[in-house]
Design an enzyme around this catalytic site. Structure first.
Site, PDB file in Angstrom:
ATOM      1  N   ASP A 161     100.950 -58.060  12.826  1.00 29.95           N
ATOM      2  CA  ASP A 161     102.392 -58.115  12.626  1.00 29.95           C
ATOM      3  C   ASP A 161     102.874 -57.489  11.323  1.00 29.95           C
ATOM      4  O   ASP A 161     103.058 -56.298  11.236  1.00 29.95           O
ATOM      5  CB  ASP A 161     102.883 -59.559  12.759  1.00 29.95           C
ATOM      6  CG  ASP A 161     102.724 -60.103  14.170  1.00 29.95           C
ATOM      7  OD1 ASP A 161     101.891 -59.549  14.913  1.00 29.95           O
ATOM      8  OD2 ASP A 161     103.394 -61.069  14.546  1.00 29.95           O
ATOM      9  N   GLU A 173      98.495 -73.069  13.416  1.00 35.87           N
ATOM     10  CA  GLU A 173      98.444 -71.624  13.640  1.00 35.87           C
ATOM     11  C   GLU A 173      97.724 -70.913  12.494  1.00 35.87           C
ATOM     12  O   GLU A 173      96.901 -70.025  12.714  1.00 35.87           O
ATOM     13  CB  GLU A 173      99.864 -71.082  13.789  1.00 35.87           C
ATOM     14  CG  GLU A 173      99.943 -69.615  14.132  1.00 35.87           C
ATOM     15  CD  GLU A 173     101.382 -69.137  14.286  1.00 35.87           C
ATOM     16  OE1 GLU A 173     101.573 -67.989  14.727  1.00 35.87           O
ATOM     17  OE2 GLU A 173     102.316 -69.898  13.962  1.00 35.87           O
TER      18      GLU A 173
END
Length: 837
Positions: A583, A807
């Site tokens: 990302d 996460e």
């Protein structure tokens, strides 16, 4: 190959320019030639130009149409799985499952038009007005921790859910039999979170069944609104019966008084189930246990009369809910009984309920624990009981997060020229099934391509058959060009949870080929069933990899570039590269076609090596001839050095049009905007020390005696750069991008946080080099031991504190960050504990 393609495309353009020069009186035309015929000649030239333009436009339109059609056409290679592989005839034991990961508890069939069951609940009187109705896993609903304590991925699971003062336990177990997937039973237990609570709450459970077509449901009602059972029939399940047994107390299993309500309607659409039930909770009823004071509760004012169900469209399906309300603590059991399991001499088959259900659950739990230890050896390795329980949770949460999806995705075709002004609309991909694990039940309850490769590394150790099923389904998504969309949003339930801007998948964008990681493990294991699967899967694996290496080719031989970087918008510190999976990891500050991406080259090198091994084992001579030279070239360290070693940085790096002199500054009224200072961008190696810099190490592409191995190990171990007490940080603390927002509304993601998937790759590499003779063997072994202790210790502490796997984790204090529960690749903590890389 791609470069030659570009040269071939350039030739007609050169010819067109020569014709244009001739038409304008360029080289080759003498002064005064053709004077009297100039008008006629000019008209002829104009006609030729007009015709050429028309043909060019027509050809371009045909090319666009052709590409658009291929983008949404399934690949022609034979499928990796047999036809109807999800049907009860082929895989009866996998037909039913907890394949709805986005709900707290529910089951469905592996079918395009499934029968679905589920659970909602509400604590009556806890809040003014309509009680909070729990159904789908949400980040911010206050429920938690929750997750599977046990789940074997096949026939048994136990989950605990904390909801304020309540503790729910959901159990299920399946029993094989018949031709339609067998029976299953649920037990839902509700009790106070704290023992000795004086004011026991009143709780409503809502058990429901949903059909998605013309299937038959016939409810049989008893006294006071209680359903005796629901009879049904579908083409895939045959005849069946669902029975909700009377609630019982926990200790002595004595019957307990419950109040009942029902609701029966046409199916409003799966994303609207919660709202429909919530909107119908508008009537007050009395709960009157014998010998106790009555209490009011909100219930469903429904009817089981056929004519009262409301409007129903042809093939719309049915939605039937049974509400049972009573005081905690209690247990309720729901039974699904298959008619074909009772065919022949099995009519008297006893119900899987009560003490029989208890015995089955205990037997499955014991079998799970024994199989777990035989597989992962955590107790043998000296891990504590708490760490072993963490391992159970990691595996069970991943297996309990496997879903079955069916639907059509949206695809934006690739137009051939990056940045082309040609506008096309997204098109629907053909309807496809997908059997896959998901990263997060609450936030990402759908399939992600690069996540799934990491998921299957763990699943494959536990149940290789499940991995074959998942890989086969993912390869079934291949389009005619060999592309697989990186994010799969299939079906109404999945689509309802995705922001519109992420619904469309772009057919030019790749993703790391992590599915080849479990493929490599299959090759190492030598299981005949795995090898038979890989033989059938090879044409699709090869087509997928060929698409990757050709479409993502870089500007020079053996270089590669991720297509699909964000444009250099004034609001972005560094344009993101979503296809890479990393990302917002910093890349060249000014995106261009001149970029060379190190991580992608390493992924292609790994892919060439794995597929070459597979092709050699299968005797695929043509593929060996294709892959052999590529693998050899990509394994050559001299080539890697030439393209990606940055002497001025002392590490491997990306290359592109870059400057470090970028920052976000407030500029009212726009907010934060990017300001580029001096030095201005130029083609150079990108100074962004972090995970990408170490990919040649992580994917084990360096020889044990490589001169580059030592410097990479030193950087990895340096706390000024990547080392932290909680694992390797994604971006060096010394980087100017460390911890920096990418925009006013986009906090840092891969800019310092500790991610388990990359730490797993790092630990595997350190373990690898620590077991190979070479000058850095001892250093690699020591770093493996220390990093493993840091990663496992932090994940365990955060799990103790919060009850969740996260996460990612802060490199500063170790706290869990991002979404939770994240029992996708964070579950790799189990393989780290087991030292299984």
């Amino acid at each position: 190959m791609a470069r030659g393609e570009r040269r071939r495309r350039a030739a007609p353009a050169d010819g067109a320019r020569a014709a244009e020069r001739a038409a304008r009186g360029g080289p080759g035309r003498r002064n005064g030639e053709g004077g009297g015929a100039r008008g006629a000649a000019g008209g002829a030239v104009l006609a030729v130009v007009v015709l050429s333009l028309a043909l060019a436009l027509s050809g371009r339109w045909l090319l666009v149409w052709h590409r658009a059609r291929r983008a949404v056409t399934l690949h022609s290679a034979p499928t990796a799985l047999p036809p109807d592989s999800s049907s009860p005839a082929v895989a009866p034991d996998l037909f039913w499952g907890t394949y709805r990961p986005h709900v707290y508890f529910g089951m469905k069939t592996r079918s395009p038009r499934p029968l679905l069951t589920g659970l909602m609940w509400a604590q009556q009187g806890a809040t003014p007005g309509v009680p909070k109705l729990r159904h789908t896993c949400e980040q911010g609903d206050g429920v938690g921790p929750y997750g599977w304590e046990f789940h074997d991925g096949l026939s048994f699971g136990r989950q605990h859910i904390q909801d304020g003062a309540l503790r729910l336990t959901t159990d299920f177990v399946k029993r094989p039999g018949g031709q339609h997937g067998g029976d299953w039973s649920w037990r839902v237990t509700v009790e106070p979170q704290t023992a000795g609570t004086s004011a026991l709450p009143l709780v409503s459970l809502f058990f429901y069944v949903v059909t998605d077509g013309n299937e038959v449901l016939v409810p049989e009602v008893g006294a006071k609104g209680q359903l005796k059972f629901i009879s049904g029939h579908t083409s895939e399940l045959g005849d069946f019966r669902l029975t909700l047994l009377p609630p019982t107390s926990l200790r002595d299993t004595a019957p307990k008084h419950g109040s009942y309500n029902v609701f029966w309607s046409s199916n409003p659409g799966l994303p609207l189930l919660t709202e429909m039930v919530k909107s119908r909770l508008n009537s007050w009823f009395q709960h009157r246990p014998p010998g106790s004071s009555p209490e009011r509760y909100l219930g469903l004012p429904g009817s089981l009369k056929w004519e009262d169900r409301g409007p129903s469209g042809q093939g719309q399906g049915q939605f039937l809910v049974q509400q049972v309300t009573l005081k905690v603590p209690f247990s309720v059991e729901l039974l699904f009984e298959s008619g074909s399991a009772r065919a022949g001499g099995n009519q008297a088959l006893e119900q899987l309920a009560g003490s029989r259900l208890t015995q089955a659950l205990e037997s499955h739990a014991e079998a799970f624990t024994e199989r777990f230890e035989n597989t992962f050896r955590l107790k043998e390795m000296g891990l504590s009981p708490g760490e072993q329980a963490l391992g159970h949770t990691a595996l069970s949460g991943l297996l309990g997060g496997i879903g079955y999806f069916y639907g059509q995705g949206l695809v934006l075709p690739e137009m051939g020229v990056e940045g082309s002004e040609q506008k096309v609309d997204p098109a629907l991909f053909p309807p496809v099934p997908l059997f896959t694990a998901v990263p997060s039940r609450s936030f990402f309850p759908r399939g992600f391509l690069w996540d799934e490769g990491f998921h299957q590394l763990l699943v494959q150790r536990w149940d290789p058959r499940l991995t074959r099923e998942a890989l086969g389904h993912w390869l079934g998504l291949l389009n005619a060009d060999g592309w697989i969309g990186r994010e799969q949003v299939l079906g109404d339930e999945a689509r309802a949870r995705v922001p519109p801007e992420f619904l469309v998948q772009r057919a030019a964008h790749a993703n790391p080929p992590t599915l080849l990681l479990p493929v490599a493990h299959m090759l190492d294991g030598g299981d005949p069933a795995d090898l038979a699967f890989l033989r059938s899967a090879f044409p699709r694996l090869h087509a997928w990899f060929s698409w990757l290496r050709q479409t993502q080719a870089g500007p020079v031989p053996l270089s590669y570039r991720w297509r699909g970087r964000d444009p250099a918008l004034p609001t972005l510190l560094n344009p993101k590269t979503l296809p890479s999976g990393l990302d917002d990891y910093p890349r060249a500050s000014h995106p261009s076609a001149a970029e060379r991406h190190l991580d992608l080259r390493c992924w292609v090198a790994l892919g060439a090596s794995v597929l070459l091994r597979l092709a050699e084992q299968l005797g695929e001579a043509e593929a060996v001839a294709d892959l052999g030279p590529l693998a050899a070239s990509l394994e050559a360290e001299a080539s890697l050095d030439e393209l990606h070693w940055a002497p001025e940085l002392g590490v491997f790096a990306d290359f592109g049009n870059h400057t470090k002199a970028v920052q976000l500054k407030p500029r009212p009224p726009q907010g934060l905007v990017r300001v580029v200072g001096r030095p201005q961008p130029r083609l150079q190696y990108v100074d962004a020390l972090g995970y990408v810099s170490l990919f040649p190490l992580f994917l084990r592409l360096l020889s044990p005696s490589s001169s580059r191995l030592g410097p990479l190990l030193d950087i990895l171990a340096d706390s000024r750069h990547l080392w932290s007490p909680f694992g390797l940080r994604s971006l060096a603390a010394s980087s100017p991008f460390y911890g920096q927002r990418n925009s006013e509304h986009d906090p840092p993601y891969w800019r310092g946080a500790v991610w388990l998937n990359i730490n797993y790759l790092a630990l595997g590499a350190l373990y690898h080099y620590g077991h190979l003779e070479g000058p850095h063997q001892a250093q690699a072994a020591r770093l493996h031991s220390e990093l493993r202790a840091n990663v496992v210790g932090n994940v365990w502490r955060q799990y103790q504190a919060t009850g969740f796997l996260w996460e990612h984790y802060s490199d500063r204090d170790g706290r869990g960050m991002g979404c939770r529960p994240f029992q996708g690749w964070t579950s790799l903590v189990l393989l780290i504990m087991a030292e299984d890389y």
